[in-house]
Each structure stands twice: as structure tokens, then as C-alpha cells.
Scaffold this motif. Structure first.
Motif, PDB file in Angstrom:
ATOM      1  N   ASN A   1       0.806  -1.228   0.000  1.00  0.00           N
ATOM      2  CA  ASN A   1       0.000   0.000   0.000  1.00  0.00           C
ATOM      3  C   ASN A   1       0.837   1.274   0.000  1.00  0.00           C
ATOM      4  OD1 ASN A   1      -2.722  -0.977  -0.110  1.00  0.00           O
ATOM      5  ND2 ASN A   1      -2.371  -1.841   1.929  1.00  0.00           N
ATOM      6  N   GLU A   2       2.127   1.127   0.225  1.00  0.00           N
ATOM      7  CA  GLU A   2       3.009   2.305   0.212  1.00  0.00           C
ATOM      8  C   GLU A   2       3.530   2.611  -1.179  1.00  0.00           C
ATOM      9  OE1 GLU A   2       5.776   2.446   4.066  1.00  0.00           O
ATOM     10  OE2 GLU A   2       5.920   0.542   2.999  1.00  0.00           O
ATOM     11  N   VAL A   3       3.334   1.669  -2.127  1.00  0.00           N
ATOM     12  CA  VAL A   3       3.977   1.855  -3.435  1.00  0.00           C
ATOM     13  C   VAL A   3       2.939   2.005  -4.544  1.00  0.00           C
ATOM     14  CG1 VAL A   3       5.846   0.375  -2.592  1.00  0.00           C
ATOM     15  CG2 VAL A   3       4.227  -0.551  -4.227  1.00  0.00           C
ATOM     16  N   GLU A   4       3.335   2.750  -5.557  1.00  0.00           N
ATOM     17  CA  GLU A   4       2.428   3.008  -6.693  1.00  0.00           C
ATOM     18  C   GLU A   4       2.646   1.988  -7.800  1.00  0.00           C
ATOM     19  OE1 GLU A   4       0.803   6.412  -7.628  1.00  0.00           O
ATOM     20  OE2 GLU A   4       0.485   6.427  -5.459  1.00  0.00           O
ATOM     21  N   SER A   5       3.858   1.470  -7.891  1.00  0.00           N
ATOM     22  CA  SER A   5       4.139   0.535  -8.978  1.00  0.00           C
ATOM     23  C   SER A   5       5.295  -0.386  -8.602  1.00  0.00           C
ATOM     24  CB  SER A   5       4.481   1.297 -10.261  1.00  0.00           C
ATOM     25  OG  SER A   5       5.660   2.049 -10.053  1.00  0.00           O
ATOM     26  N   ILE A   6       5.312  -1.518  -9.297  1.00  0.00           N
ATOM     27  CA  ILE A   6       6.389  -2.500  -9.128  1.00  0.00           C
ATOM     28  C   ILE A   6       6.875  -2.809 -10.538  1.00  0.00           C
ATOM     29  CG2 ILE A   6       6.860  -4.903  -8.494  1.00  0.00           C
ATOM     30  CD1 ILE A   6       4.754  -4.589  -6.276  1.00  0.00           C
ATOM     31  N   SER A   7       8.172  -2.671 -10.751  1.00  0.00           N
ATOM     32  CA  SER A   7       8.682  -2.820 -12.124  1.00  0.00           C
ATOM     33  C   SER A   7       8.641  -4.274 -12.583  1.00  0.00           C
ATOM     34  CB  SER A   7      10.114  -2.281 -12.215  1.00  0.00           C
ATOM     35  OG  SER A   7      10.930  -2.935 -11.255  1.00  0.00           O
ATOM     36  N   VAL A   8       9.061  -5.169 -11.715  1.00  0.00           N
ATOM     37  CA  VAL A   8       9.140  -6.576 -12.124  1.00  0.00           C
ATOM     38  C   VAL A   8       8.919  -7.454 -10.893  1.00  0.00           C
ATOM     39  CG1 VAL A   8      11.676  -6.598 -11.880  1.00  0.00           C
ATOM     40  CG2 VAL A   8      10.578  -8.320 -13.315  1.00  0.00           C
ATOM     41  N   TYR A   9       8.230  -8.585 -11.115  1.00  0.00           N
ATOM     42  CA  TYR A   9       8.019  -9.556 -10.042  1.00  0.00           C
ATOM     43  C   TYR A   9       8.818 -10.808 -10.390  1.00  0.00           C
ATOM     44  CZ  TYR A   9       5.643 -12.825  -6.918  1.00  0.00           C
ATOM     45  OH  TYR A   9       5.381 -13.767  -5.948  1.00  0.00           O
ATOM     46  N   ILE A  10       9.626 -11.273  -9.462  1.00  0.00           N
ATOM     47  CA  ILE A  10      10.470 -12.440  -9.726  1.00  0.00           C
ATOM     48  C   ILE A  10      10.144 -13.517  -8.700  1.00  0.00           C
ATOM     49  CG2 ILE A  10      12.856 -13.289  -9.890  1.00  0.00           C
ATOM     50  CD1 ILE A  10      13.585 -10.442 -10.926  1.00  0.00           C
ATOM     51  N   ASP A  11       9.748 -14.693  -9.205  1.00  0.00           N
ATOM     52  CA  ASP A  11       9.270 -15.750  -8.309  1.00  0.00           C
ATOM     53  C   ASP A  11       9.398 -17.106  -8.994  1.00  0.00           C
ATOM     54  OD1 ASP A  11       8.104 -17.067  -6.173  1.00  0.00           O
ATOM     55  OD2 ASP A  11       6.106 -16.195  -6.427  1.00  0.00           O
ATOM     56  N   GLY A  12       9.364 -18.152  -8.214  1.00  0.00           N
ATOM     57  CA  GLY A  12       9.398 -19.520  -8.712  1.00  0.00           C
ATOM     58  C   GLY A  12       8.012 -20.025  -9.069  1.00  0.00           C
ATOM     59  N   ALA A  13       7.929 -21.315  -9.365  1.00  0.00           N
ATOM     60  CA  ALA A  13       6.636 -21.947  -9.674  1.00  0.00           C
ATOM     61  C   ALA A  13       6.741 -23.437  -9.394  1.00  0.00           C
ATOM     62  CB  ALA A  13       6.260 -21.714 -11.134  1.00  0.00           C
TER      63      ALA A  13
ATOM     64  N   VAL B   1       0.256  -6.436  -9.645  1.00  0.00           N
ATOM     65  CA  VAL B   1       0.688  -5.031  -9.643  1.00  0.00           C
ATOM     66  C   VAL B   1       1.898  -4.819 -10.561  1.00  0.00           C
ATOM     67  CG1 VAL B   1       1.581  -3.167  -8.178  1.00  0.00           C
ATOM     68  CG2 VAL B   1      -0.200  -4.693  -7.295  1.00  0.00           C
ATOM     69  N   ALA B   2       2.718  -5.861 -10.688  1.00  0.00           N
ATOM     70  CA  ALA B   2       3.999  -5.706 -11.391  1.00  0.00           C
ATOM     71  C   ALA B   2       3.816  -5.518 -12.900  1.00  0.00           C
ATOM     72  CB  ALA B   2       4.868  -6.943 -11.144  1.00  0.00           C
ATOM     73  N   ASP B   3       4.719  -4.725 -13.478  1.00  0.00           N
ATOM     74  CA  ASP B   3       4.686  -4.505 -14.932  1.00  0.00           C
ATOM     75  C   ASP B   3       5.025  -5.788 -15.677  1.00  0.00           C
ATOM     76  OD1 ASP B   3       4.136  -1.871 -14.441  1.00  0.00           O
ATOM     77  OD2 ASP B   3       6.220  -1.218 -14.607  1.00  0.00           O
ATOM     78  N   SER B   4       5.928  -6.588 -15.125  1.00  0.00           N
ATOM     79  CA  SER B   4       6.225  -7.867 -15.777  1.00  0.00           C
ATOM     80  C   SER B   4       6.549  -8.919 -14.716  1.00  0.00           C
ATOM     81  CB  SER B   4       7.374  -7.727 -16.780  1.00  0.00           C
ATOM     82  OG  SER B   4       8.579  -7.584 -16.090  1.00  0.00           O
ATOM     83  N   PHE B   5       6.411 -10.169 -15.112  1.00  0.00           N
ATOM     84  CA  PHE B   5       6.596 -11.297 -14.192  1.00  0.00           C
ATOM     85  C   PHE B   5       7.648 -12.219 -14.805  1.00  0.00           C
ATOM     86  CE2 PHE B   5       4.051 -15.046 -12.052  1.00  0.00           C
ATOM     87  CZ  PHE B   5       5.214 -15.495 -11.448  1.00  0.00           C
ATOM     88  N   VAL B   6       8.759 -12.329 -14.109  1.00  0.00           N
ATOM     89  CA  VAL B   6       9.826 -13.246 -14.536  1.00  0.00           C
ATOM     90  C   VAL B   6       9.795 -14.456 -13.610  1.00  0.00           C
ATOM     91  CG1 VAL B   6      12.316 -13.550 -14.832  1.00  0.00           C
ATOM     92  CG2 VAL B   6      11.237 -11.350 -15.411  1.00  0.00           C
ATOM     93  N   CYS B   7       9.488 -15.610 -14.181  1.00  0.00           N
ATOM     94  CA  CYS B   7       9.409 -16.838 -13.390  1.00  0.00           C
ATOM     95  C   CYS B   7      10.746 -17.572 -13.479  1.00  0.00           C
ATOM     96  CB  CYS B   7       8.272 -17.708 -13.916  1.00  0.00           C
ATOM     97  SG  CYS B   7       8.042 -19.205 -12.935  1.00  0.00           S
ATOM     98  N   ILE B   8      11.225 -18.047 -12.342  1.00  0.00           N
ATOM     99  CA  ILE B   8      12.519 -18.746 -12.307  1.00  0.00           C
ATOM    100  C   ILE B   8      12.304 -20.153 -11.766  1.00  0.00           C
ATOM    101  CG2 ILE B   8      13.997 -16.713 -12.208  1.00  0.00           C
ATOM    102  CD1 ILE B   8      14.031 -16.874  -9.172  1.00  0.00           C
TER     103      ILE B   8
END
Ligand code: 5RP
Length: 219
Positions: free
Chosen positions: A71-83, A109-116
């Protein structure tokens, strides 16, 4: 090459996707932990991170990386997570670690999602990994009955409480051929908080650790 070595490699490769001077989103699990440790080497290049779980927030903070409440942020550039699983359309099953709801929110929220992930996570048809569904505790048995009647498989209550104070049903025995439709249908059951299909918002890029190096799969 071990599975952990492949996870280490994809975590290192993900650093290239970190957008400098921004706030990034960070996922949960063993592969995400490798990424957090790698991120520590460039912590001064980012403003900070939004965490998808209490465990991830603690690990980020242990490295001196600033953690922001979403709630403190307006945007997230990239989300990086596993699967837990991915198909070749970059639809994912997530939530093996029980963090699916916060993961899905940060990913949204993130502009892009990089899955690792290591190469074992890429499958032809998803569903061998039980599909997690986070439920409001009082609705668990009701949701289980509806899933087994209307969707199929067997919904097993996990002995686990999420960071949100909820429970998880793991659906075994599915063959997921239309991930978007199933994601939407599960979300429509009263008492479901969210489900572990990331299809309506899947990954943009999948970095797969293989013994021959990191393979990049794009949607
Ligand atoms: C946690 C997750 C994880 O990303 C998923 O379970 C993969 O974990 P790991 O990297 O340990 O294999 O969705 O809720």
C-alpha cells in the motif's frame, strides 16, 4: 548438476531483469530464496522490494534490502518468483509454499513477471502437482465438496495456515487443459480467496535452469 545448482543459476540469471532504481516484487520458496541472496549483491541499485510472504520479507531484511508494504507503493517494475509447474504458454501452478494469494497480488501489480525454475517444472499438461486453493477456514469443507462435484479431482486439506490466517485445499488428479477458465471458475466459488493458477496473469518470461545453462522461454 543438482536441482539446487540449477535454481542458483536461474536466480543469478534473473538479476539481469531487475530494473535499477525501482521497487521490485519478490516471491517465495527455495528458488526465490536463491534470488534474494543474489539480489543482495546489487541491493544498492534498487529502491527496495515488496515481499510476497513474511518469510521473504524477513530474508530480504536480513540482507539489508528495504521492504515496502504494497500500500506504500504506486508501482512494481518486475516480479520475480518460482513456480511449481509451468506449461509452454507460461501458465503456472504456484502455492506449494502456501504464499499464493500474496504472490498473485504482487504479480498483478507488477509490470512484468519473470518466473525462475529448474527444468523439472516445465510440463506438457499441468496438474500432476496438486493445485492449491486458499480458502476462508469456515468454508473449507463446503469448497471441497463443490470442487469435487463441479471440477473433479480430490481436494485435500493441507495442515497449514497461510500468512493471511486461511487454509489451503490441494486439488489432486487434475489435467489442466484450459488454465484461464479453471482459474476463473475456482475464484467464483464462495469461500475461495484465490487459487494457485497464474494464467489470467501468467509469467512474461520463464528462466529455466538446465544442466546446459539457463534457457529463456517467452510467452
Ligand atoms: C510458494 C510458491 C513457490 O514459488 C513454488 O512453490 C516453488 O517453490 P520452489 O522454488 O521451492 O520450488 O508458489 O507459494
Amino acid at each position: 548438476m543438482t536441482q539446487d545448482e540449477m535454481k542458483f543459476d536461474v536466480a543469478q540469471a534473473a538479476l539481469k531483469y531487475v530494473v535499477k532504481n525501482t521497487i521490485i516484487g519478490v516471491g517465495t520458496g527455495s528458488t526465490a530464496n536463491f534470488f534474494i541472496d543474489a539480489l543482495a549483491t546489487m541491493k544498492d541499485d534498487i529502491i527496495g522490494a515488496v515481499a510476497s510472504s513474511v518469510a521473504t520479507a524477513e530474508r530480504l531484511e536480513s540482507h539489508g534490502i528495504k521492504v515496502f508494504d504494497l500500500n506504500e507503493v504506486e508501482s512494481i517494475s518486475v516480479y520475480i518468483d518460482g513456480a511449481d509447474e509451468s506449461d509452454d504458454g507460461l501458465n503456472l501452478i504456484k502455492g506449494g509454499g502456501g504464499a499464493l494469494t500474496r504472490e498473485k497480488i504482487v504479480a498483478a501489480v507488477a509490470d512484468s513477471f519473470v518466473c525462475i525454475a529448474d527444468e523439472s517444472k516445465l510440463v506438457g499438461v499441468m496438474g500432476e502437482f496438486p493445485l492449491p486453493v486458499e480458502v476462508i477456514p469456515m468454508a473449507a469443507n463446503y469448497v471441497k465438496r463443490i470442487i469435487e462435484k463441479d471440477i473433479g479431482g480430490q481436494a485435500i486439506l493441507r495442515d497449514f495456515t497461510t500468512d493471511n490466517g486461511n487454509h489451503i485445499l490441494d486439488i489432486q488428479g487434475l489435467k489442466i487443459t484450459d488454465a484461464k477458465a479453471l482459474e476463473t471458475k475456482l475464484d467464483g466459488i464462495v469461500g475461495v480467496v484465490t487459487n494457485g493458477l497464474f494464467a489470467n496473469r501468467g509469467a512474461n518470461v520463464l528462466l529455466l535452469g538446465t544442466p546446459n545453462g539457463v534457457k529463456v522461454v517467452s510467452a
